[in-house]
Design an enzyme around this catalytic site. Structure first.
Site: not given
Length: 444
Positions: A215, A421-423
């Site tokens: 990132e 999605n982050a998780l």
């Protein structure tokens, strides 16, 4: 499977027919799904590559999984192409595993988004394996103080500091020296050269890794160092290279004294971020946060320039392969005036009332796209999260508001938007995540 990637978000088309509900006779059998109007990519296992980079780790199992994804109407997969596995020695490139993956994907009619993973795997959310940076790059960076470091001495080996971008300390195959940007360019050029047979048909996107977890941000929150949600994290600007850059660009000799020292504290626990004092909007605090964000933005621009130069070097036409950049969805403390979590990571939304890091990033990506005539996508995380299910009110989390801010920035600059999605979640218990992502996609 850890992640869903919703791509080409700015394309607006009529919704496709709903997927038929299986009959009782079909229960237990996978029925071929119908593709929707937004392409969906699924992230491969982190350890899909063999340790030598030359082959698939579990080819038979992976083929079965990919076959099922095809039946589920998935467009393709995203895969990390790990720097340490694929360039174990300077200039020694091993992309045989990627070629093997492309062959399987081409046979199944699936696409590939390849991430140039110039970061470490291990120690973060969902990391089940450890792939450090290449030893030939990590060693010189340690010696020269070009790894991110906090004021209290916390340092990160997740990625090279952006201050290494122009430092000619890394070896080549012939014993000469090159900068970090030259290393990244050489890697992308070698990758594109070996993948030419699949470009545009199977391999459709190159995500350029720009920091921790791939990132564009600083490694401000590290689980491997004891960080816990919803701590604001740490400012990582005390390595030798960053200090030289700060002193050369501002009147400051060092970052302000009032930066957070406890990575698990809240905004009000740190004098820089306290709402009543607003030191983040005046004096040394303002000067530092603006510089901290600007050099990160310039790093992102330089990385994209290097990637575009590498593709030009390999004579890859602009329409053949698009680029993308991943931006972290730091949704906690977004309701606090200081936006402290984002500020520590390099996203300035607080130094003045109009500061908007995401608009700045979108403008930079759009400028690169215009200059090179190559599509560039803004890829944002936390698509599965909502504002109302937060069990920790003190986290001041507002992911839906944050996604809306990013969406506005991309619309303002006519920039394609993709979401992740982050998780992680699974099919058995993840209906909440699918429903939330479906809600977000209604406006895609």
């Amino acid at each position: 499977w850890r992640l869903l990637h919703m791509g080409s978000a700015m394309k607006r088309q009529a919704p496709e027919p709903a997927v038929p509900v299986p009959s009782k006779k079909q229960a237990g059998k996978l029925v071929n799904a119908v593709p929707g109007h937004v392409p969906v990519f699924v992230m491969l296992q982190l350890d899909w590559l063999a340790d030598d980079g030359l082959a698939l780790r579990n080819p038979d199992t992976l083929r079965r999984q990919l076959t099922l994804l095809k039946k589920a109407a998935v467009t393709g997969v995203m895969a990390d192409v790990w720097w340490s596995l694929c360039e174990p020695e300077p200039g020694q490139y091993r992309f045989g595993g990627v070629l093997a993956l492309c062959q399987v994907l081409a046979e199944l009619g699936l696409k590939l988004q390849a991430t140039m993973a110039f970061h470490k795997c291990g120690g973060n959310v969902g990391d089940v394996v450890d792939f450090p940076l290449p030893t030939w790059a990590l060693g010189p960076a340690r010696e020269q103080g070009l790894l991110y470091r906090s004021r209290t001495g916390v340092f990160s080996e997740d990625c090279l500091s952006l201050s290494a971008d122009a430092a000619p300390i890394f070896p080549t195959h012939d014993g000469s020296r090159r900068t970090a940007l030259m290393c990244y360019k050489d890697y992308i050029s070698a990758f594109a050269g070996q993948m030419k047979a699949y470009l545009g048909q199977t391999l459709v996107e190159l995500q350029v890794g720009m920091g921790p977890c791939g990132e564009l941000r600083y490694p401000s929150y590290m689980m491997s160092n004891g960080w816990q949600y919803p701590g604001v994290g740490l400012v990582m600007a005390h390595d030798a290279g960053m200090l030289r850059m700060l002193r050369g660009a501002t009147s400051l000799k060092d970052p302000p004294w009032m930066l957070p020292e406890d990575q698990n504290a809240g905004p009000e626990d740190c004098s820089l971020f306290r709402a009543e004092e607003e030191l983040f909007r005046r004096g040394d605090g303002k000067v530092f946060l603006e510089w901290y964000s600007k050099v990160l933005l310039r790093h992102g621009e330089a990385m994209l320039d290097a990637a575009c130069d590498a593709l030009k070097e390999q004579q890859i036409e602009a329409r053949t392969l698009e680029l993308s950049v991943k931006i972290s969805g730091l949704h906690w403390h977004t309701m606090h005036p200081s936006r402290a979590t984002e500020a520590c990571a390099g996203y300035d939304c607080c130094s003045n009332t109009r500061a908007d890091a995401y608009c700045d990033i979108a403008a930079m990506l759009a400028a690169i796209a215009k200059k090179t005539s190559r599509p560039v996508t803004f890829n944002f995380t936390c698509l599965e999260m909502n504002n109302w299910s937060n069990s920790m009110p003190h986290a001041q989390s507002a992911p839906e508001d944050l996604i809306a801010q990013v969406r506005r920035a991309c619309v303002a600059h006519s920039l394609p938007l993709a979401g992740e999605n982050a998780l992680e979640f699974d099919l058995a218990t993840g209906s909440w995540a699918f429903e939330q992502m479906n809600k977000q996609l209604r406006g895609w």
